[in-house]
Scaffold this active site. Structure first.
Site, PDB file in Angstrom:
ATOM      1  CB  VAL A 127      -5.401   1.105  12.349  1.00 58.60           C
ATOM      2  CG1 VAL A 127      -3.984   1.653  12.379  1.00 58.60           C
ATOM      3  CG2 VAL A 127      -5.976   1.063  13.755  1.00 58.60           C
TER       4      VAL A 127
ATOM      5  CG  ASN B  36     -21.229   6.111   9.970  1.00 57.31           C
ATOM      6  OD1 ASN B  36     -21.364   7.163   9.342  1.00 57.31           O
ATOM      7  ND2 ASN B  36     -20.102   5.441   9.988  1.00 57.31           N
TER       8      ASN B  36
ATOM      9  CB  THR C 179     -15.428   4.572  13.417  1.00 57.04           C
ATOM     10  OG1 THR C 179     -15.375   5.540  12.376  1.00 57.04           O
ATOM     11  CG2 THR C 179     -16.798   4.574  14.074  1.00 57.04           C
TER      12      THR C 179
ATOM     13  NE  ARG D 105      -4.561   0.506   1.424  1.00 52.80           N
ATOM     14  CZ  ARG D 105      -5.684   0.455   2.124  1.00 52.80           C
ATOM     15  NH1 ARG D 105      -5.651   0.355   3.425  1.00 52.80           N
ATOM     16  NH2 ARG D 105      -6.844   0.479   1.505  1.00 52.80           N
TER      17      ARG D 105
ATOM     18  CB  CYS E 100     -18.238   2.673   8.074  1.00 56.16           C
ATOM     19  SG  CYS E 100     -16.452   2.788   7.886  1.00 56.16           S
TER      20      CYS E 100
ATOM     21  NE  ARG F  63     -26.495   1.841  -6.458  1.00 51.57           N
ATOM     22  CZ  ARG F  63     -26.025   2.141  -5.261  1.00 51.57           C
ATOM     23  NH1 ARG F  63     -26.533   3.128  -4.565  1.00 51.57           N
ATOM     24  NH2 ARG F  63     -25.065   1.423  -4.734  1.00 51.57           N
TER      25      ARG F  63
ATOM     26  CE  LYS G 224     -20.529   7.281  -2.154  1.00 50.77           C
ATOM     27  NZ  LYS G 224     -20.291   8.217  -1.019  1.00 50.77           N
TER      28      LYS G 224
HETATM   29  P1  NAD Z   1      -8.389   0.802   5.750  1.00 53.92           P
HETATM   30  O1  NAD Z   1      -8.467  -0.641   5.993  1.00 53.92           O
HETATM   31  O2  NAD Z   1      -8.527   1.335   4.358  1.00 53.92           O
HETATM   32  O3  NAD Z   1      -6.985   1.354   6.289  1.00 53.92           O
HETATM   33  C1  NAD Z   1      -6.445   1.030   7.527  1.00 53.92           C
HETATM   34  C2  NAD Z   1      -4.939   0.863   7.360  1.00 53.92           C
HETATM   35  O4  NAD Z   1      -4.340   0.705   8.659  1.00 53.92           O
HETATM   36  C3  NAD Z   1      -4.526  -0.378   6.558  1.00 53.92           C
HETATM   37  O5  NAD Z   1      -3.761   0.019   5.427  1.00 53.92           O
HETATM   38  C4  NAD Z   1      -3.702  -1.219   7.555  1.00 53.92           C
HETATM   39  O6  NAD Z   1      -2.615  -1.906   6.961  1.00 53.92           O
HETATM   40  C5  NAD Z   1      -3.222  -0.149   8.515  1.00 53.92           C
HETATM   41  N1  NAD Z   1      -2.806  -0.676   9.827  1.00 53.92           N
HETATM   42  C6  NAD Z   1      -3.460  -1.548  10.639  1.00 53.92           C
HETATM   43  N2  NAD Z   1      -2.762  -1.754  11.775  1.00 53.92           N
HETATM   44  C7  NAD Z   1      -1.636  -1.007  11.692  1.00 53.92           C
HETATM   45  C8  NAD Z   1      -0.536  -0.790  12.561  1.00 53.92           C
HETATM   46  N3  NAD Z   1      -0.459  -1.376  13.763  1.00 53.92           N
HETATM   47  N4  NAD Z   1       0.453   0.039  12.160  1.00 53.92           N
HETATM   48  C9  NAD Z   1       0.383   0.639  10.945  1.00 53.92           C
HETATM   49  N5  NAD Z   1      -0.651   0.496  10.088  1.00 53.92           N
HETATM   50  C10 NAD Z   1      -1.652  -0.313  10.451  1.00 53.92           C
HETATM   51  O7  NAD Z   1      -9.456   1.488   6.699  1.00 53.92           O
HETATM   52  P2  NAD Z   1     -10.192   2.897   6.491  1.00 53.92           P
HETATM   53  O8  NAD Z   1     -11.338   2.757   5.558  1.00 53.92           O
HETATM   54  O9  NAD Z   1      -9.175   3.940   6.252  1.00 53.92           O
HETATM   55  O10 NAD Z   1     -10.833   3.087   7.933  1.00 53.92           O
HETATM   56  C11 NAD Z   1     -10.034   3.396   9.048  1.00 53.92           C
HETATM   57  C12 NAD Z   1     -10.937   3.798  10.197  1.00 53.92           C
HETATM   58  O11 NAD Z   1     -11.670   4.981   9.841  1.00 53.92           O
HETATM   59  C13 NAD Z   1     -11.999   2.764  10.566  1.00 53.92           C
HETATM   60  O12 NAD Z   1     -12.190   2.797  11.957  1.00 53.92           O
HETATM   61  C14 NAD Z   1     -13.250   3.269   9.868  1.00 53.92           C
HETATM   62  O13 NAD Z   1     -14.425   2.872  10.552  1.00 53.92           O
HETATM   63  C15 NAD Z   1     -13.082   4.763   9.952  1.00 53.92           C
HETATM   64  N6  NAD Z   1     -13.741   5.531   8.887  1.00 53.92           N
HETATM   65  C16 NAD Z   1     -13.705   5.095   7.596  1.00 53.92           C
HETATM   66  C17 NAD Z   1     -14.300   5.867   6.590  1.00 53.92           C
HETATM   67  C18 NAD Z   1     -14.279   5.430   5.149  1.00 53.92           C
HETATM   68  O14 NAD Z   1     -14.919   6.090   4.340  1.00 53.92           O
HETATM   69  N7  NAD Z   1     -13.610   4.381   4.773  1.00 53.92           N
HETATM   70  C19 NAD Z   1     -14.870   7.095   6.911  1.00 53.92           C
HETATM   71  C20 NAD Z   1     -14.866   7.514   8.242  1.00 53.92           C
HETATM   72  C21 NAD Z   1     -14.292   6.724   9.219  1.00 53.92           C
HETATM   73  C1  UGA Z   2     -20.554   6.887   5.168  1.00 48.82           C
HETATM   74  C2  UGA Z   2     -20.998   8.226   5.741  1.00 48.82           C
HETATM   75  O1  UGA Z   2     -21.766   8.927   4.750  1.00 48.82           O
HETATM   76  C3  UGA Z   2     -19.809   9.071   6.164  1.00 48.82           C
HETATM   77  O2  UGA Z   2     -20.246  10.267   6.784  1.00 48.82           O
HETATM   78  C4  UGA Z   2     -18.938   8.267   7.142  1.00 48.82           C
HETATM   79  O3  UGA Z   2     -17.788   9.008   7.492  1.00 48.82           O
HETATM   80  C5  UGA Z   2     -18.534   6.961   6.498  1.00 48.82           C
HETATM   81  O4  UGA Z   2     -19.713   6.225   6.111  1.00 48.82           O
HETATM   82  C6  UGA Z   2     -17.757   6.066   7.416  1.00 48.82           C
HETATM   83  O5  UGA Z   2     -17.790   6.212   8.612  1.00 48.82           O
HETATM   84  O6  UGA Z   2     -17.138   5.183   6.825  1.00 48.82           O
HETATM   85  P1  UGA Z   2     -19.650   6.038   2.824  1.00 48.82           P
HETATM   86  O7  UGA Z   2     -19.999   4.700   3.352  1.00 48.82           O
HETATM   87  O8  UGA Z   2     -18.306   6.253   2.261  1.00 48.82           O
HETATM   88  O9  UGA Z   2     -19.837   7.150   3.972  1.00 48.82           O
HETATM   89  O10 UGA Z   2     -20.690   6.457   1.675  1.00 48.82           O
HETATM   90  P2  UGA Z   2     -22.230   6.913   1.706  1.00 48.82           P
HETATM   91  O11 UGA Z   2     -22.392   7.994   0.733  1.00 48.82           O
HETATM   92  O12 UGA Z   2     -22.711   7.190   3.066  1.00 48.82           O
HETATM   93  O13 UGA Z   2     -22.967   5.642   1.123  1.00 48.82           O
HETATM   94  C7  UGA Z   2     -23.094   4.445   1.859  1.00 48.82           C
HETATM   95  C8  UGA Z   2     -24.006   3.484   1.122  1.00 48.82           C
HETATM   96  O14 UGA Z   2     -25.351   3.961   1.130  1.00 48.82           O
HETATM   97  C9  UGA Z   2     -23.648   3.296  -0.357  1.00 48.82           C
HETATM   98  O15 UGA Z   2     -23.802   1.951  -0.709  1.00 48.82           O
HETATM   99  C10 UGA Z   2     -24.652   4.166  -1.072  1.00 48.82           C
HETATM  100  O16 UGA Z   2     -24.917   3.760  -2.388  1.00 48.82           O
HETATM  101  C11 UGA Z   2     -25.871   3.998  -0.188  1.00 48.82           C
HETATM  102  N1  UGA Z   2     -26.840   5.115  -0.304  1.00 48.82           N
HETATM  103  C12 UGA Z   2     -26.477   6.357   0.073  1.00 48.82           C
HETATM  104  C13 UGA Z   2     -28.115   4.852  -0.772  1.00 48.82           C
HETATM  105  O17 UGA Z   2     -28.462   3.704  -1.103  1.00 48.82           O
HETATM  106  N2  UGA Z   2     -28.998   5.904  -0.850  1.00 48.82           N
HETATM  107  C14 UGA Z   2     -28.673   7.166  -0.483  1.00 48.82           C
HETATM  108  O18 UGA Z   2     -29.554   8.054  -0.574  1.00 48.82           O
HETATM  109  C15 UGA Z   2     -27.383   7.402  -0.012  1.00 48.82           C
END
Ligand code: NAD
Ligand code: UGA
Length: 476
Positions: free
Chosen positions: A93, A228, A135, A42, A280, A453, A343
């Site tokens: 992470v 969420n 989170t 990565r 999430c 959709r 999405k």
């Molecule tokens: P991700 O899996 O894409 O990335 C996490 C990274 O952390 C991985 O690359 C992994 O290798 C690394 N990692 C794990 N343990 C480690 C360690 N000990 N040292 C160094 N690196 C390490 O996850 P993400 O989607 O970025 O989500 C991360 C957090 O943020 C989660 O708690 C998720 O719920 C939250 N979150 C995600 C989104 C989103 O849209 N994906 C949005 C808001 C919040």
């Molecule tokens: C969601 C939240 O929107 C973020 O605020 C949050 O930070 C994030 O989760 C997280 O904690 O990971 P994300 O999952 O990236 O973001 O995308 P969304 O736009 O929320 O869509 C989630 C799912 O709901 C998708 O499959 C999307 O297609 C679906 N969706 C969304 C619907 O079916 N209808 C809608 O009107 C909106």
């Protein structure tokens, strides 16, 4: 104490860590951002000379990385060094649902958070602000704090100090840069006022004061889970009404518009679809369910669990509708799947409804051709846990004799020849402009288009002679 922040480390170069630090680096050119990860591949991808090959696709991300990488934004696997030199550390992470042991299937697996905290405890020097970006279940800050403080003994005690804050991320994939640049709010939870002000100072480089919210640490953690859960609950609500529309003759788009104009309800997040995906929503609701169960709030737990149940039911019903419309059997029928990402505008497939729906169709014997403009077929194979059908004719025959369905990936959209049905699962822009007249001539009659959709032009599809099933439309 005159403590200032110059060096920032982010543990975790994922969907949150990468884009968040990139945007911060662009907005705070006087600060250094070291994004570290245990995943060597990565990190290599983040450092790829070819900017179109970054590990994450997000509109606008490439341009920001071009401006900041190796200037004040660095991606590396040198975790110890990055921790040592950091004044502030974001823990970003993964926190997936636990698969075994206590709380399996519901509570978050904190093993990566704990490992990060242990590394911080070991390698940090001087005073360090530790920020939960991941989170996390309510009161995780306590766990982090106790790990950090457990290293403070003897001589160490004067050399190392920590402040733990919660600063959850609200970005959505596909619009991450936009969301980071113009957030509805930035939430900072904690007790150490000085640390909270220092963190807020970073955001103040581009976020107006009135959007920065200070709370206690537990409110911050719970607010993230609740946001969420509320968003996901809206989707399950609208999808449940969509099914009612289909049997009563109402149209979900009209119902959504009518209810969304009520300013108390609001118009966002009311698009009916194949079910919510993404890494999430499901995990965070289940986390909330676990929390409620843990505190003996059974009714509360059941209420939120139903949001997840309805989502699974909704995903399942799509495949059933396809089978029913195609005369009860799809065995050896060619079905085109348009979109595999959860999405549009992301290459992420985690928990995508497409996974469940495609698996169900393959189980019924269909031959799927899957198209997605950004998802890699290797990812699709990992998600479906089924190998793609070989291109070679002989091998392909043996494959068919196995009595099960199959899938194959296509990069282009020249795939409609001999197909019985098309299923739109992701709302990619390019699916809006398909020439349905041309497509109709290529398909086996009666041809079917299932749009989960609401992206296709209904009039053009109808004129083409293709039968249309549109989500939540009981009038077709
Ligand atoms: P991700 O899996 O894409 O990335 C996490 C990274 O952390 C991985 O690359 C992994 O290798 C690394 N990692 C794990 N343990 C480690 C360690 N000990 N040292 C160094 N690196 C390490 O996850 P993400 O989607 O970025 O989500 C991360 C957090 O943020 C989660 O708690 C998720 O719920 C939250 N979150 C995600 C989104 C989103 O849209 N994906 C949005 C808001 C919040
Ligand atoms: C969601 C939240 O929107 C973020 O605020 C949050 O930070 C994030 O989760 C997280 O904690 O990971 P994300 O999952 O990236 O973001 O995308 P969304 O736009 O929320 O869509 C989630 C799912 O709901 C998708 O499959 C999307 O297609 C679906 N969706 C969304 C619907 O079916 N209808 C809608 O009107 C909106």
């Amino acid at each position: 104490m005159s403590f200032s922040i110059k060096n920032i480390c982010c543990i975790g170069a994922g969907f949150v860590g990468g884009p968040t630090m990139a945007l911060m680096a662009e907005k705070c050119r006087n600060l250094i951002f070291n994004v570290v990860d245990i995943n060597k591949q990565r990190i290599a991808e983040w450092n790829n000379k070819d900017f179109s090959k970054l590990p994450i696709y997000e509109p606008g991300l490439e341009e920001i990385i071009k401006k900041t990488r190796n200037k004040n934004l660095f991606f590396s696997t040198e975790i110890e060094d990055a921790i040592r030199s950091a004044d502030l550390i974001f823990i970003s992470v993964n926190t997936p649902t636990k698969t075994n042991g206590l709380g399996a299937g519901k509570s978050s697996d904190l093993k990566w958070v704990e490992a990060s905290a242990r590394q911080v405890a070991k390698f940090a020097e001087g005073h360090t602000i530790v920020v939960e970006k991941s989170t996390l279940p309510v009161r995780t800050a306590e766990v982090i704090e106790s790990i950090l403080n457990s290293t403070l003994s003897g001589l160490n005690k004067d050399k190392k100090t920590f402040s733990v804050l919660s600063n959850p991320e609200f970005l959505a994939e596909g619009t991450a840069i936009q969301d980071l640049e113009n957030p509805d709010r930035v939430l900072i939870g904690g007790e150490d006022k000085e640390a909270m002000l220092l963190l807020s100072k970073i955001y103040k480089n581009w976020v107006p004061d009135n959007k920065i919210l200070f709370t206690n640490i537990w409110s911050s953690e719970l607010a993230k889970l609740t946001s969420n859960a509320f968003l996901a609950q809206r989707i399950s609500s609208i999808n449940s009404i969509s099914a009612i529309c289909e049997v009563t003759g109402a149209d979900i788009r009209e119902v959504s518009r009518a209810i969304g104009l009520d300013t108390r309800i609001g118009s966002k997040f009311l698009d009916s679809g194949p079910g919510f995906g993404g890494s999430c929503f499901k995990k965070d609701i289940l986390n909330l369910v676990y929390l409620a169960e843990y505190f003996g709030l059974e009714e509360v737990a059941k209420f939120w669990e139903e949001v997840v149940h309805i989502n699974i039911w909704n995903q399942k019903r799509i495949a059933k509708i396809v089978v029913k419309k195609l005369f009860g059997t799809i065995s050896q029928k060619k079905i085109i799947i348009l979109g595999f990402a959860f999405k549009a505008n992301t290459n992420d497939t985690r928990e995508s409804s497409a996974i469940k729906i495609c698996k169900d169709l393959i189980e019924e014997g269909a031959e799927l051709i899957i198209h997605d403009p950004k998802v890699n077929p290797i990812q699709i194979e990992a998600d479906l846990k089924i190998k793609p059908k070989p291109l070679n004719n002989e091998a392909s025959k043996t494959f068919l004799n196995s009595n099960s369905g199959s899938w194959r990936f296509s990069k282009d959209l020249n795939i409609f020849d001999g197909s019985h049905a098309i299923l739109v699962l992701t709302e990619w822009e390019e699916y809006k402009n398909i020439d349905w007249n041309y497509v109709a001539k290529k398909m086996v009659k009666p041809a079917w288009l299932f749009d989960t959709r609401s992206v296709v032009n209904v009039e053009l599809v109808k004129k083409s002679g293709i039968n249309l099933w549109l989500i939540g439309d009981g009038g077709i």
